[in-house]
Design a protein around this motif. Structure first.
Motif, mmCIF file in Angstrom:
data_model
loop_
_atom_site.group_PDB
_atom_site.id
_atom_site.type_symbol
_atom_site.label_atom_id
_atom_site.label_comp_id
_atom_site.label_asym_id
_atom_site.label_seq_id
_atom_site.Cartn_x
_atom_site.Cartn_y
_atom_site.Cartn_z
ATOM 1 N N TRP A 74 -33.201 10.616 -20.033
ATOM 2 C CA TRP A 74 -33.133 9.878 -21.296
ATOM 3 C C TRP A 74 -31.743 10.064 -21.903
ATOM 4 C CZ3 TRP A 74 -38.078 10.214 -24.846
ATOM 5 C CH2 TRP A 74 -39.151 9.604 -24.188
ATOM 6 N N SER A 75 -31.025 8.989 -22.063
ATOM 7 C CA SER A 75 -29.694 9.078 -22.670
ATOM 8 C C SER A 75 -29.658 8.523 -24.085
ATOM 9 C CB SER A 75 -28.666 8.324 -21.815
ATOM 10 O OG SER A 75 -29.045 6.966 -21.677
ATOM 11 N N ASP A 76 -30.659 7.731 -24.448
ATOM 12 C CA ASP A 76 -30.689 7.140 -25.784
ATOM 13 C C ASP A 76 -31.411 8.090 -26.745
ATOM 14 O OD1 ASP A 76 -30.400 5.415 -27.872
ATOM 15 O OD2 ASP A 76 -31.900 3.967 -27.172
ATOM 16 N N VAL A 77 -30.813 9.241 -26.936
ATOM 17 C CA VAL A 77 -31.412 10.286 -27.764
ATOM 18 C C VAL A 77 -30.401 10.735 -28.807
ATOM 19 C CG1 VAL A 77 -33.112 11.103 -26.096
ATOM 20 C CG2 VAL A 77 -30.783 11.985 -25.986
ATOM 21 N N VAL A 78 -30.907 11.134 -29.962
ATOM 22 C CA VAL A 78 -30.065 11.457 -31.117
ATOM 23 C C VAL A 78 -30.492 12.796 -31.697
ATOM 24 C CG1 VAL A 78 -29.383 10.736 -33.444
ATOM 25 C CG2 VAL A 78 -29.708 9.017 -31.660
ATOM 26 N N LEU A 79 -29.526 13.607 -32.086
ATOM 27 C CA LEU A 79 -29.800 14.843 -32.817
ATOM 28 C C LEU A 79 -29.238 14.712 -34.227
ATOM 29 C CD1 LEU A 79 -29.649 18.495 -31.671
ATOM 30 C CD2 LEU A 79 -28.373 17.861 -33.714
ATOM 31 N N LEU A 80 -30.045 15.103 -35.217
ATOM 32 C CA LEU A 80 -29.642 15.088 -36.614
ATOM 33 C C LEU A 80 -29.627 16.516 -37.151
ATOM 34 C CD1 LEU A 80 -31.824 12.074 -37.836
ATOM 35 C CD2 LEU A 80 -29.434 12.027 -37.088
ATOM 36 N N GLU A 81 -28.507 16.920 -37.717
ATOM 37 C CA GLU A 81 -28.349 18.265 -38.288
ATOM 38 C C GLU A 81 -27.901 18.126 -39.741
ATOM 39 O OE1 GLU A 81 -27.776 21.800 -39.760
ATOM 40 O OE2 GLU A 81 -28.849 21.526 -37.853
ATOM 41 N N ARG A 82 -28.611 18.788 -40.627
ATOM 42 C CA ARG A 82 -28.338 18.674 -42.057
ATOM 43 C C ARG A 82 -27.012 19.298 -42.472
ATOM 44 N NH1 ARG A 82 -29.055 23.516 -44.105
ATOM 45 N NH2 ARG A 82 -29.007 22.761 -46.242
ATOM 46 N N ASP A 83 -26.496 20.247 -41.682
ATOM 47 C CA ASP A 83 -25.242 20.924 -42.006
ATOM 48 C C ASP A 83 -24.383 20.933 -40.738
ATOM 49 O OD1 ASP A 83 -23.501 23.545 -42.647
ATOM 50 O OD2 ASP A 83 -24.335 22.823 -44.540
ATOM 51 N N ILE A 135 -24.866 13.092 -31.470
ATOM 52 C CA ILE A 135 -25.124 14.193 -32.394
ATOM 53 C C ILE A 135 -24.485 13.849 -33.735
ATOM 54 C CG2 ILE A 135 -24.694 16.628 -32.905
ATOM 55 C CD1 ILE A 135 -24.760 17.161 -29.895
ATOM 56 N N ASN A 136 -25.281 13.913 -34.796
ATOM 57 C CA ASN A 136 -24.801 13.627 -36.144
ATOM 58 C C ASN A 136 -24.949 14.870 -37.017
ATOM 59 O OD1 ASN A 136 -24.335 10.528 -36.171
ATOM 60 N ND2 ASN A 136 -26.320 10.788 -35.172
ATOM 61 N N ARG A 137 -23.815 15.459 -37.375
ATOM 62 C CA ARG A 137 -23.820 16.608 -38.277
ATOM 63 C C ARG A 137 -23.803 16.126 -39.728
ATOM 64 N NH1 ARG A 137 -18.764 19.411 -37.414
ATOM 65 N NH2 ARG A 137 -18.010 17.295 -37.060
ATOM 66 N N PHE A 138 -24.182 17.024 -40.619
ATOM 67 C CA PHE A 138 -24.207 16.727 -42.056
ATOM 68 C C PHE A 138 -25.007 15.447 -42.327
ATOM 69 C CE2 PHE A 138 -20.271 19.014 -41.052
ATOM 70 C CZ PHE A 138 -20.489 20.162 -41.795
ATOM 71 N N THR A 139 -26.162 15.374 -41.649
ATOM 72 C CA THR A 139 -27.035 14.204 -41.759
ATOM 73 C C THR A 139 -28.469 14.688 -41.977
ATOM 74 O OG1 THR A 139 -25.579 13.069 -40.189
ATOM 75 C CG2 THR A 139 -27.690 12.020 -40.680
ATOM 76 N N PRO A 140 -28.810 15.020 -43.202
ATOM 77 C CA PRO A 140 -30.168 15.521 -43.451
ATOM 78 C C PRO A 140 -31.208 14.415 -43.307
ATOM 79 C CG PRO A 140 -28.985 15.235 -45.523
ATOM 80 C CD PRO A 140 -27.984 15.020 -44.425
ATOM 81 N N VAL A 141 -32.369 14.789 -42.819
ATOM 82 C CA VAL A 141 -33.495 13.856 -42.721
ATOM 83 C C VAL A 141 -34.239 13.875 -44.046
ATOM 84 C CG1 VAL A 141 -35.688 13.400 -41.570
ATOM 85 C CG2 VAL A 141 -33.698 14.097 -40.225
ATOM 86 N N GLU A 175 -40.831 32.540 -49.230
ATOM 87 C CA GLU A 175 -42.272 32.361 -49.050
ATOM 88 C C GLU A 175 -42.738 30.978 -49.494
ATOM 89 O OE1 GLU A 175 -44.740 35.647 -50.341
ATOM 90 O OE2 GLU A 175 -43.020 36.997 -50.245
ATOM 91 N N ASP A 176 -42.050 30.406 -50.463
ATOM 92 C CA ASP A 176 -42.454 29.100 -50.987
ATOM 93 C C ASP A 176 -41.592 27.957 -50.475
ATOM 94 O OD1 ASP A 176 -44.545 30.210 -52.526
ATOM 95 O OD2 ASP A 176 -43.088 30.834 -54.040
ATOM 96 N N GLY A 177 -40.770 28.229 -49.468
ATOM 97 C CA GLY A 177 -39.942 27.172 -48.894
ATOM 98 C C GLY A 177 -38.505 27.617 -48.733
ATOM 99 N N THR A 178 -37.878 27.189 -47.644
ATOM 100 C CA THR A 178 -36.490 27.548 -47.369
ATOM 101 C C THR A 178 -35.554 26.693 -48.226
ATOM 102 O OG1 THR A 178 -37.092 28.104 -45.096
ATOM 103 C CG2 THR A 178 -34.750 27.769 -45.565
ATOM 104 N N PRO A 179 -34.625 27.308 -48.966
ATOM 105 C CA PRO A 179 -33.702 26.527 -49.805
ATOM 106 C C PRO A 179 -32.919 25.515 -48.966
ATOM 107 C CG PRO A 179 -33.544 28.870 -50.322
ATOM 108 C CD PRO A 179 -34.387 28.753 -49.093
ATOM 109 N N LEU A 180 -32.813 24.305 -49.457
ATOM 110 C CA LEU A 180 -32.136 23.255 -48.709
ATOM 111 C C LEU A 180 -30.630 23.444 -48.663
ATOM 112 C CD1 LEU A 180 -34.168 20.111 -49.843
ATOM 113 C CD2 LEU A 180 -34.435 21.482 -47.767
ATOM 114 N N ASP A 181 -30.091 24.261 -49.590
ATOM 115 C CA ASP A 181 -28.641 24.477 -49.594
ATOM 116 C C ASP A 181 -28.234 25.728 -48.829
ATOM 117 O OD1 ASP A 181 -29.731 26.293 -51.323
ATOM 118 O OD2 ASP A 181 -28.341 25.906 -52.980
ATOM 119 N N PHE A 182 -29.196 26.379 -48.147
ATOM 120 C CA PHE A 182 -28.891 27.565 -47.347
ATOM 121 C C PHE A 182 -28.303 27.116 -46.009
ATOM 122 C CE2 PHE A 182 -29.813 31.153 -44.573
ATOM 123 C CZ PHE A 182 -29.565 32.250 -45.393
#
Length: 806
Positions: free
Chosen positions: A28-37, A168-174, A276-283
Motif C-alpha cells: 500500500w503506497s497511498d497511505v498518510v501519517l498525521l502527527e499533531r507536533d 507524512i504531515n507534521r503539525f497536523t492535528p486530527v 488521569e483525566d486526559g493528556t494535555p493537547l499542548d504537551f
C-alpha cells in the motif's frame, strides 16, 4: 496534503511510523501519517530504547526477534542511522524461580533458533567486569541485546515509508474522525479532510483522546517513569568494548551503558499516575520534575550489583510519561464494533516490539489476519467492564510489579472483583478461590476454608492437592462446575439456519433437539473458534463458545449479513450455566426432573428444554470433562436456586463443587483441546483433528482458505504426552504450556496445555510436534530442563467414549 488514502495513521511516534512503513512494504503506497507536533513527540523521544528478544509469550518473542534483526536492515535500506548498539545483554537470576524462568526461555530460544543461552559466572565477568556477581544463581547471555536511538529509528521508519510512496504531515492535528455509511472514514484536520478506508490510532499518549473522536473509550492510563544517566565512569571510558546491558529483574531495575556512563531505570513500588483525566493537547517534548527519592530502593539495588553507579555523579534525570493498558500489553487490532478502525495503543517495550507490531498491523489491515495468533495483544480482550477504576488499579499493579515473574496460573487481585454472578458470595463462603475471565469472577478451585489465596510458582502449589480431590470426586461420583463464563448466543428467525450454515464450517443440526460441534474458520484457513450449536426450535438455535473470545468472535459474526427477520444476540450476561458431570450425574438430575434422562430418551449430543426442580432451563448432553454429563443453562435470576438445588441433591451421591482447574485436568485426560491453547487461527483443521467437521460441499466463511490449507499435509500434529513420573516427582512440576519438546536433541514442538491427570495417575501435556508419532520418546522442557515423555496412542481416560455416551 492528500485528500484520499487507503489508510490514515494518526500518531508520529515509533509505532505509527513503523505501521506506515510496513503498510508500504506490503504494497500500500497511498497511505498518510498525521502527527499533531513533531515526529517522536510524547513518549518516543525520551525512551531508554532497550531492545531484547525473549518474552514469556512465544509469539511476542518471535515479534521481538524480528524487530531486533530489522534495525540493521532498515539502516541499509534508508541510509538513516538507527543508532544500533548490540553489545549483548546479561540476564541475572538471584532466585530459584528466576532461574526456572530463564532456563525455560533458553529452551525456547533453542527451539526457535534465537540467540539466548547460559554462560558461566567467569564468562560473565569477562563481558562485564563491573558487575558484582555475588548471590547470582545463573546468567543467560543474549548477544543481540542492546539499545537503539529513538529518534533515529523513528526517522528511519519514516524515511522508508516515504521512499515507498507514503505521505507524512507534521503539525497536523486530527480534529475529527467520522465514519461513513460504507465503512470508510473522513479524517478532519485544520489543513483539510482525508477520505480513507482505514483509520489507525497509534496516537501514543493521546490514544484516549483520538479514540474519543470516534466515540470509543480505551482502557489506558499514563504514568510517570524515571531513569538517570551517570557522569563519565573512567572504567567505561577505558574499556576496549561497549559493555553489555544488565537485566537484574530480581533487583527491579535495568542498566546499560550510555556514552561513557551508565543508564539506570526503575519501576518503583510508589508509582505515580499522570493525566488521569486526559493528556494535555499542548504537551510534546516536556519532562516532569526529577523525583529520584521514589526510586531510591531500586537505585540501592543497582548500586549493590554495580558499585560504580554509587560512585559516579548523576549527569541527567529523565522523568517522562508512559501510557499503559490494564495488563501492560498493547491494545491492538480492529475495533470489533466499528468498521476499519485499527487500534495500536499502550505500548511499553516499544523499541523491542516496534518492527513486529508494525508488520502484524499491516498484515491484519491488508491481508485480513496476522500470521501469528496475537490474542494476547487483541483489543478485544477487554470490554466496557474494564472501566477507569479497574484500569487504574491494574496499571498500578503492572507498573509496580513490572519485573515480577508472571507465573503459570497466576491470578492477581488488583481491580477485583469486577463482574460477579449471583452466586459469587455463596461460592466465596464455600471456599472458592477465584480467577478472572473477561472481567468475570469464576471459581478456580475450592478450599476447605474461606479466604484462601493461591500460592504462585513454577512448581506445584497449594491448590494441587485440592484440585486432585475435585477431579477424583467427579470421576468417582459427580461434580458441579460453574460454566457461566462460556459465551452464549441465540440466533432466531426464518433465516437462522441459513445464516449459521454460511458462518460455520459444519452443517447445522436439522432436527430440533440435535447439537453439533463446529469450527469457525479464519482468514488464513486456521481455527478461529469452536462452538456447540443446538437447534432448540425450527427457527431458533443456541450457540455456546469461548467466553474469553466473545468480543473477538464478533468480527467474524459481522462478516455474514443477517437475513431479514433474523436476529443474533449474546445472552452471556442474561444466562448462567452449570455442568453436572460424572458417573452419578444422571442419578442426581433425574431426582429433580420428570424428563427421562435415560440414554434411549436423552442420548449424547442431544438437548431439551426441561423443568428441573421448578426451574426452566436448556439441558445439553455434553461435557468438557469427557465424562457422562449435562450442561444446564438457566436465566441469571435462577442461578442461585439452581445451584443450591444441585448441591443439595448431590450430597447423597458424594457430589460437590468443582473448579476450572479441575476441568483443565479432566479435559486433558480425555485429550480435548481448548480455544487459545490448542485451537487458534495459526492451526489448520487437519492439524487439530477438526477437518472432519469442515463440510466442503457447502459454502461457509473463509471456505476457500480452508480448502487451501486442507489440501496440504499437516505441518504439525496435535498429540497427548505422558511425562515420566520420576522426572516430574524430582522437579515437583508439571508442564503448564509453552514448554519446548525435543527428540534426540532436536526441537520438534511445544506444549499447549499441561496438567496432572489425577484420575489416571499421569502428568500429561497436549502439544504440537512434527516428525514424531505415537510411541516415540521425547523430552519436554519443564522448568527448562528435560523431562522424559512418551507420545500416547490414545487418551488415558475413556478412549472409546463409553462413559461419555453411557
Amino acid at each position: 496534503m492528500r485528500t484520499q488514502a487507503q489508510a490514515v495513521v494518526i500518531g508520529g511516534g515509533v509505532i505509527g511510523c513503523s505501521i506506515l512503513y510496513h503498510l508500504t512494504k506490503l504494497g500500500w503506497s497511498d497511505v498518510v501519517l498525521l502527527e499533531r507536533d513533531e515526529l517522536t513527540s510524547g513518549s518516543t523521544w525520551h525512551a531508554a530504547a532497550n531492545i531484547h528478544g525473549l518474552h514469556d509469550s512465544t509469539n511476542i518473542s518471535r515479534i521481538q526477534h524480528y524487530t531486533m534483526n530489522l534495525y540493521n536492515d532498515l539502516e541499509a535500506e534508508t541510509g538513516q542511522s538507527c543508532g544500533v548498539f548490540q553489545p549483548g545483554s546479561l540476564y541475572l537470576a538471584q532466585t530459584e524461580e528466576r532461574e526456572h524462568q530463564l532456563r525455560l526461555q533458553a529452551a525456547k530460544a533453542k527451539l526457535y533458533g534465537m540467540n539466548f543461552y547460559e554462560i558461566s559466572i567467569e564468562e560473565a565477568q569477562k563481558l562485564h567486569p563491573m558487575v558484582n556477581y555475588d548471590g547470582i544463581r545463573c546468567v543467560m547471555y543474549e548477544p543481540d541485546g542492546g539499545n537503539v536511538d529513538p529518534s533515529g529509528v523513528t526517522s528511519a521508519y519514516a524515511a522508508g515509508a516515504r521512499q515507498n510512496g507514503a505521505e507524512i504531515n507534521r503539525f497536523t492535528p486530527v480534529t475529527a474522525t467520522e465514519q461513513q455509511t460504507d465503512g470508510s472514514w473522513i479524517v478532519k484536520t485544520p489543513k483539510g479532510d482525508i477520505h480513507t478506508q482505514w483509520v489507525v490510532n497509534a496516537a501514543g499518549l493521546w490514544g484516549r483522546e483520538v479514540a474519543a473522536l470516534a466515540g470509543i473509550t480505551l482502557p489506558l492510563q499514563p504514568t510517570e517513569h524515571q531513569y538517570f544517566v551517570t557522569e563519565t565512569i573512567q572504567e567505561i571510558a577505558d574499556a576496549p568494548n561497549r559493555l553489555p546491558s544488565v537485566s537484574d529483574r530480581d533487583g527491579e531495575y535495568y542498566l546499560r551503558q550510555e556514552g561513557q556512563g551508565l543508564l539506570v531505570g526503575a519501576y518503583e513500588k510508589n508509582m505515580k499516575f499522570w493525566a488521569e483525566d486526559g493528556t494535555p493537547l499542548d504537551f510534546a517534548h516536556e519532562l516532569f520534575a526529577d523525583d529520584l527519592e521514589r526510586i531510591e530502593d531500586n537505585m540501592m539495588n543497582a548500586i549493590e550489583r554495580v558499585p560504580a553507579v554509587g560512585e559516579a555523579g548523576i549527569k541527567r534525570v529523565i522523568n517522562g510519561p508512559m501510557i499503559w493498558s490494564p495488563d501492560a500489553n498493547v491494545l491492538f487490532g480492529p475495533l470489533p464494533e466499528l468498521e476499519n478502525y485499527f487500534c495500536c495503543n499502550g505500548i511499553i517495550p516499544g523499541f523491542s516490539q516496534s518492527g513486529g507490531m508494525g508488520l502484524m498491523a499491516a498484515q491484519w489491515i491488508i491481508e485480513g489476519e496476522t500470521q501469528y495468533d496475537m490474542y494476547a495483544w487483541d483489543v478485544a480482550r477487554f470490554g466496557d467492564w474494564a472501566d477507569k477504576e479497574f484500569t487504574k488499579a491494574k496499571v498500578e499493579d503492572q507498573y509496580s510489579h513490572r519485573f515480577a515473574i508472571h507465573f503459570p496460573n497466576e491470578e492477581r487481585s488488583a481491580g477485583r472483583p469486577c463482574r460477579v454472578r449471583p452466586i459469587y458470595e455463596m461460592q466465596k463462603q464455600m471456599g472458592a478461590v477465584f480467577g478472572l475471565n473477561v472481567g468475570w469472577e469464576h471459581p478456580l478451585w475450592f478450599s476447605d476454608k474461606p479466604d484462601t489465596q493461591d500460592t504462585n510458582g513454577f512448581t506445584r502449589q497449594n491448590w494441587w492437592g485440592p484440585v486432585g480431590q475435585e477431579c477424583k470426586m467427579l470421576r468417582q461420583n459427580a461434580g458441579i462446575i460453574d460454566i457461566s463464563n462460556f459465551a452464549k448466543y441465540i440466533c432466531k428467525g426464518p433465516g437462522a439456519a441459513d445464516w449459521l450454515n454460511a458462518l460455520f464450517a459444519n452443517n447445522m443440526p436439522k432436527a430440533v433437539g440435535r447439537s453439533c460441534l463446529t469450527p469457525l474458520i479464519g482468514k488464513r484457513g486456521g481455527i478461529a473458534g469452536d462452538f456447540t450449536v443446538t437447534r432448540v426450535a425450527e427457527d431458533e438455535f443456541w450457540i455456546i463458545g469461548s467466553g474469553l473470545a466473545e468480543r473477538y468472535h464478533t468480527r467474524f459474526f459481522k462478516q455474514i449479513p443477517l437475513p431479514h427477520g433474523t436476529t443474533f444476540e449474546s445472552h452471556t450476561e442474561a444466562f448462567c450455566g452449570f455442568n453436572v458431570a460424572g458417573p452419578k450425574s444422571r442419578d442426581i438430575l433425574q431426582r429433580l426432573t420428570n424428563t427421562s434422562l435415560a440414554t434411549a430418551d436423552f442420548p449424547f449430543m442431544r438437548s431439551k428444554m426441561v423443568d428441573l426442580a421448578g426451574i426452566e432451563l436448556l439441558a445439553l448432553r455434553v461435557s468438557f470433562t469427557g465424562d457422562l454429563g449435562w450442561e444446564l443453562h438457566c436465566k441469571a435470576e435462577d442461578q442461585m436456586r439452581l445451584y443450591e438445588t444441585l448441591l443439595e441433591a448431590g450430597k447423597e451421591f458424594g457430589s460437590g463443587p468443582v473448579g476450572s482447574r479441575a476441568l483443565m485436568s479432566l479435559r486433558v485426560e480425555k485429550g480435548y483441546g481448548s480455544w487459545s491453547r490448542e485451537y487458534s487461527p495459526e492451526y489448520w483443521p487437519q492439524e487439530v483433528g477438526l477437518d472432519r467437521l469442515c463440510k466442503m460441499d457447502k459454502n461457509f466463511l473463509n471456505k476457500s482458505a480452508a480448502a487451501e490449507t486442507m489440501s496440504n499435509a499437516p505441518r504439525e500434529d496435535l498429540v497427548l504426552l505422558h511425562l515420566e513420573e520420576a522426572d516430574v516427582n524430582a522437579s515437583n512440576a508439571d508442564a503448564t504450556g509453552g514448554e519446548p519438546i525435543f527428540m534426540n536433541g532436536k526441537g520438534i514442538g511445544r506444549v499447549t496445555s499441561g496438567t496432572y491427570g489425577y484420575t489416571v495417575g499421569m502428568s500429561l501435556a497436549l502439544g504440537y510436534v512434527k516428525g514424531a508419532k505415537p510411541g516415540d520418546r521425547v523430552q519436554v522442557m519443564v522448568l527448562g530442563t528435560p523431562h522424559n515423555a512418551v507420545i500416547l496412542t490414545e487418551p488415558p481416560f475413556d478412549p472409546k467414549g463409553e462413559r461419555l455416551r453411557a
